[in-house]
Design a protein around this motif. Sequence first.
Motif, PDB file in Angstrom:
ATOM      1  N   GLY A 161      10.197  21.908  22.187  1.00  0.00           N
ATOM      2  CA  GLY A 161      11.467  21.300  22.540  1.00  0.00           C
ATOM      3  C   GLY A 161      12.358  21.077  21.332  1.00  0.00           C
ATOM      4  N   PRO A 162      13.482  20.408  21.541  1.00  0.00           N
ATOM      5  CA  PRO A 162      14.513  20.331  20.502  1.00  0.00           C
ATOM      6  C   PRO A 162      14.275  19.286  19.426  1.00  0.00           C
ATOM      7  N   ARG A 163      13.367  18.328  19.641  1.00  0.00           N
ATOM      8  CA  ARG A 163      13.210  17.240  18.671  1.00  0.00           C
ATOM      9  C   ARG A 163      12.183  17.621  17.609  1.00  0.00           C
ATOM     10  N   THR A 164      12.636  17.650  16.368  1.00  0.00           N
ATOM     11  CA  THR A 164      11.741  18.003  15.267  1.00  0.00           C
ATOM     12  C   THR A 164      10.936  16.810  14.773  1.00  0.00           C
ATOM     13  N   ASP A 165      11.245  15.616  15.264  1.00  0.00           N
ATOM     14  CA  ASP A 165      10.518  14.419  14.810  1.00  0.00           C
ATOM     15  C   ASP A 165       9.384  14.036  15.754  1.00  0.00           C
ATOM     16  N   LEU A 166       9.115  14.841  16.774  1.00  0.00           N
ATOM     17  CA  LEU A 166       8.029  14.558  17.711  1.00  0.00           C
ATOM     18  C   LEU A 166       6.778  15.335  17.323  1.00  0.00           C
ATOM     19  N   LYS A 167       5.616  14.675  17.431  1.00  0.00           N
ATOM     20  CA  LYS A 167       4.345  15.310  17.103  1.00  0.00           C
ATOM     21  C   LYS A 167       3.379  15.175  18.276  1.00  0.00           C
ATOM     22  N   LEU A 168       2.641  16.238  18.518  1.00  0.00           N
ATOM     23  CA  LEU A 168       1.542  16.195  19.479  1.00  0.00           C
ATOM     24  C   LEU A 168       0.299  15.663  18.793  1.00  0.00           C
TER      25      LEU A 168
END
Length: 246
Positions: A158-165
């Motif tokens: 997705g578009p958010r680069t600050d999210l981590k799995l």
Amino acid sequence: MQEQVPARREWRPDRAVDLRLLLVHRHGSQDLSYRLEGGPDIQGARHWRAVRTPEGPGTMAISAIRHEVLAEAWGPGREWLLEHVPDLLGEADAPEEFRPGDPLIRDLLARRGSPRYGRSRRVMDALVPTIFEQKVTSQEAFAGFASLLRRFGCPAPGPRTDLKLMPSPEDLRRIPSWEWLKLPLDSGRSRPLLRAVAVADALERAEDGPSEVLGQRLRSLPGIGEWTEAEVRQRTHGDPDAVSFG
């Protein structure tokens, strides 16, 4: 680029939806798997979650204004995430079954309504951060889980680069013992976590069954007691009878 185009779902339940119940899935403000646009009390606030689903990794953004919920999702797990939006927001709960005998509680329910409990159906996403929270302050636990995501997590679709799995069970098993200590996570918590990771498939098979079955499987693992079990069942099954104590 195809992954950047979200799948969308609009859901209109016959009740006003309070997205603040989603905050139970956020483990501190540093949680890189959960982001909130706007304050939790603001109408139209957008909740972002990165989740490992049975269909693969996915990211979902949810906003709601009273009876209108809009969810967008990215990644291989997007359809699974959208399918379970009602469950996540408490549609499967049955608050009418709660009939308290205490007159004060009955009065509160009559005036404020009964709360609903959503279910995430994702055991490891609930269990791993909960083990970080065993026997330490919230500040230390949240910082440790954020460090795990920052150092070993994967970029979310997705578009958010600050999210981590969160790392997959396979990736968690490969983390050396000294790296757990750097997070910091002492052996009294890393050992139960790795025991759970080793049987992640068996735990996840209990996601769609009764809450009590998951509880039994969790309690069979050394280092996981009543408090951890209850915290997980509250999130995975929306179990209002799972009380955190012990």
